[in-house]
Design an enzyme around this catalytic site. Structure first.
Site, mmCIF file in Angstrom:
data_model
loop_
_atom_site.group_PDB
_atom_site.id
_atom_site.type_symbol
_atom_site.label_atom_id
_atom_site.label_comp_id
_atom_site.label_asym_id
_atom_site.label_seq_id
_atom_site.Cartn_x
_atom_site.Cartn_y
_atom_site.Cartn_z
ATOM 1 N N ASP A 127 -13.442 4.650 10.007
ATOM 2 C CA ASP A 127 -13.859 4.571 8.598
ATOM 3 C C ASP A 127 -14.336 3.141 8.321
ATOM 4 O O ASP A 127 -13.939 2.513 7.349
ATOM 5 C CB ASP A 127 -12.670 4.927 7.698
ATOM 6 C CG ASP A 127 -13.107 5.355 6.304
ATOM 7 O OD1 ASP A 127 -14.328 5.509 6.086
ATOM 8 O OD2 ASP A 127 -12.234 5.522 5.432
ATOM 9 N N LYS A 134 0.858 -1.198 0.000
ATOM 10 C CA LYS A 134 0.000 0.000 0.000
ATOM 11 C C LYS A 134 0.886 1.236 0.000
ATOM 12 O O LYS A 134 1.682 1.433 0.906
ATOM 13 C CB LYS A 134 -0.910 -0.003 1.235
ATOM 14 C CG LYS A 134 -1.779 1.243 1.350
ATOM 15 C CD LYS A 134 -2.863 1.088 2.404
ATOM 16 C CE LYS A 134 -3.642 2.370 2.580
ATOM 17 N NZ LYS A 134 -4.750 2.248 3.517
HETATM 18 P P1 ADP Z 1 -7.520 3.736 1.204
HETATM 19 O O1 ADP Z 1 -6.903 4.195 2.470
HETATM 20 O O2 ADP Z 1 -7.024 4.510 0.037
HETATM 21 O O3 ADP Z 1 -9.011 3.613 1.285
HETATM 22 P P2 ADP Z 1 -7.401 0.867 1.576
HETATM 23 O O4 ADP Z 1 -6.415 0.340 2.556
HETATM 24 O O5 ADP Z 1 -8.823 0.928 2.044
HETATM 25 O O6 ADP Z 1 -6.924 2.257 0.990
HETATM 26 O O7 ADP Z 1 -7.317 -0.036 0.267
HETATM 27 C C1 ADP Z 1 -8.032 0.266 -0.924
HETATM 28 C C2 ADP Z 1 -8.570 -1.006 -1.507
HETATM 29 O O8 ADP Z 1 -7.479 -1.902 -1.755
HETATM 30 C C3 ADP Z 1 -9.497 -1.719 -0.518
HETATM 31 O O9 ADP Z 1 -10.836 -1.353 -0.718
HETATM 32 C C4 ADP Z 1 -9.260 -3.161 -0.816
HETATM 33 O O10 ADP Z 1 -10.194 -3.581 -1.782
HETATM 34 C C5 ADP Z 1 -7.837 -3.229 -1.407
HETATM 35 N N1 ADP Z 1 -6.893 -3.735 -0.403
HETATM 36 C C6 ADP Z 1 -6.317 -3.048 0.576
HETATM 37 N N2 ADP Z 1 -5.510 -3.813 1.324
HETATM 38 C C7 ADP Z 1 -5.569 -5.047 0.800
HETATM 39 C C8 ADP Z 1 -4.958 -6.309 1.125
HETATM 40 N N3 ADP Z 1 -4.130 -6.434 2.142
HETATM 41 N N4 ADP Z 1 -5.253 -7.368 0.363
HETATM 42 C C9 ADP Z 1 -6.099 -7.251 -0.684
HETATM 43 N N5 ADP Z 1 -6.708 -6.106 -1.047
HETATM 44 C C10 ADP Z 1 -6.469 -5.011 -0.321
HETATM 45 MG MG MG Z 2 -10.180 2.384 2.402
#
Ligand code: ADP
Ligand code: MG
Length: 494
Positions: free
Chosen positions: A227, A122
């Site tokens: 959130d 991320k």
């Molecule tokens: P943001 O802070 O931009 O909302 P998120 O952490 O919610 O970011 O991640 C955005 C999207 O990426 C999530 O809605 C999810 O679908 C996908 N995602 C995030 N982390 C993971 C993970 N560890 N494994 C698979 N998909 C993930």
């Molecule tokens: Mg998110």
């Protein structure tokens, strides 16, 4: 959704990385970092540094900028990504990067891999509305010389990692955190879908109670997610829940804690009602259902993400959230592929505004076994000096000062010089002992004295240009201060 073009990472040289890191360090105090400062921090020759920066600029890792007062370079998103990925790869946390699997308002999620397993990467992109736009927000900058997306994104990643680790260690259903560097967090890749993409549940009641249980348990440990919506709740094939996305977590001692708690509960309730037609009488209450078990909020503060970071982060977040987006994107300084990614942020394929008012995105199924993800290796082809980016962070003050302001003398070169000096003195002694001169010693002394006064006069004459020496000294002092304060990137958090 685009890909993170990391091909170049394999070919970056020692000098490229030094210069790139130096630009990053310089950006602590400068929006645009002058080449002279980059050269001093990186300990490169001025001309060589120009060349390296020009090359980095061609690859969009840095961007040449000119303002009314300064000419120099700034780091681009891509440059910052490279620095973080480089460290993660030298730590063997990551060996390759695959496709982008998620995109949020403030992050990009990529599939990645180590030697053993697939992972999720991320990359936090706070203030992604571009650095140029940040420049207009002078009122925010007032108390810092330059604060930027670098600092924001870094704080956000640091916070997310700290919370994820604390929660994972306590057995909460969150992805396993692996490591983080700068604005990038590496975690377990979930074989799951966001609840938002699920239209039918075998047993909505079980899932609903499971989610409420998580909210209450978090509060019992002193935390509120903040959130807790369908985009941050992941469900696997057995409808087991994993919670993601922690940069906005707040403590139960926050002044608006009850509001955030109720909002999280309400968000799940509304979604279950609308999507699955399920309405429950169980609505946890912040005042009655919480029994404090531990203080994870304080433990996280102790792990390095301090209360001050938290407060500053909140203030900054608040500030940037309330700025209208003017879509002045960073596309001019990104590569084709990364501007693809940026494009994805501006017009996400399936982005919606959730109950909590935040923009979220859906992901594509990731490791469900149906698609073979493509990976691009980020391991360097040539073996370079280990962990350059980390090492440069820890450059010894004295060492750098010596190199910047005096001819640098290592032990070897000192011995070498001593050898010369001894040789020369011996030679002189021998020649003076053997040579016969008709000039009396007093005359020699007088001549030497005369020559010295001439030199002094010449030196004085040079200084006669009014204020010249003061300016030079001032410039030197400023450069020295600059280098000192820019060098310690970690002091960003201090
Ligand atoms: P943001 O802070 O931009 O909302 P998120 O952490 O919610 O970011 O991640 C955005 C999207 O990426 C999530 O809605 C999810 O679908 C996908 N995602 C995030 N982390 C993971 C993970 N560890 N494994 C698979 N998909 C993930
Ligand atoms: Mg998110």
């Amino acid at each position: 959704m685009g890909r993170l073009d990391v091909s170049l990472l394999r070919y970056l040289t020692h000098e490229d990385l030094r210069a790139l890191t130096a630009v990053e360090m310089g950006m602590k105090n400068h929006e645009i970092v002058p080449v002279s400062l980059v050269a001093s921090i990186a300990n490169l020759k001025h001309g060589g540094c120009h060349k390296v920066l020009r090359e980095l600029g061609k690859h969009r890792l840095v961007c040449f900028e000119r303002s009314r007062s300064t000419v120099g370079y700034r780091l681009t998103n891509k440059g910052y990504d490279y620095l973080a990925l480089r460290v993660l790869s030298t730590r063997d946390v990551l060996t390759s990067i695959g496709n982008q699997i998620g995109v949020g308002k403030e992050s990009d999620i990529y599939i990645a891999a180590s030697d053993e397993e697939q992972l999720a990467l991320k990359i936090h992109r706070l203030g992604r509305t571009s650095f140029r736009q940040l420049k207009n927000k002078r009122d925010y900058h007032k108390h810092r010389k330059s604060v930027s997306w670098l600092y924001l994104s870094r704080l956000s990643a640091m916070k997310e990692f700290a919370y994820m680790k604390a929660l994972y260690d306590r057995g909460f259903p969150v992805p396993k955190p692996y490591d983080f560097n700068r604005h990038a967090v590496v975690m377990e890749l979930l074989n799951a879908y966001p609840l938002q993409q699920i239209h039918e549940l075998d047993d909505p009641e079980r899932v609903y109670y499971g989610l409420m249980d998580v909210i209450v348990k978090l509060a019992n440990h002193g935390l509120i997610h903040g959130d807790f919506n369908e985009f941050n709740i992941m469900l696997d094939a057995q409808d087991r829940v994993t919670i993601i996305d922690f940069p906005q977590m707040v403590s139960t001692s926050h002044k608006n804690a009850k509001y955030y708690f109720d909002r999280d509960v309400e968000c799940v309730r509304n979604f279950f009602c609308k999507r699955f037609g399920y309405e429950s009488t169980y609505i946890p209450s912040f005042d009655d259902d919480i029994s404090r078990e531990s203080a994870l909020d304080c433990e996280v503060s102790a792990s390095g993400f301090s209360k001050e970071h938290e407060t500053e982060f909140e203030k900054m977040e608040e500030y940037f959230r309330h700025q209208p987006d003017d879509n002045d994107s960073d596309s001019d300084d990104e590569t084709d592929s990364s501007s693809d990614v940026d494009g994805a942020h501006e017009e996400p394929t399936d982005n919606r505004v959730t109950e909590t008012g935040t923009l979220q995105s859906t992901t594509h199924p990731v490791n469900d076994g149906t698609a073979e993800p493509e990976f691009e290796s980020i391991k360097p082809v040539a073996t370079m000096a280990d962990e350059l980016a980390d090492t440069i962070d820890q450059l010894d003050d004295l060492d750098l000062d010596n190199k910047s302001y005096r001819p640098f003398r290592s032990e070897d070169s000192q011995q070498h010089t001593n050898h010369h000096v001894v040789k020369a003195t011996k030679k002189y002694a021998r020649s003076s002992a053997t040579s016969t001169t008709s000039v009396p010693p007093e005359q020699i002394k007088a001549r030497v004295r005369q020559a010295m006064t001439k030199e002094k006069k010449a030196a004085l004459h040079r200084r006669l240009v009014k204020g010249e020496s003061a300016i030079v000294t001032k410039q030197r002092r400023e450069l020295k201060d600059d280098i000192k304060s820019s060098r310690d990137v970690d002091a960003w958090f201090g």
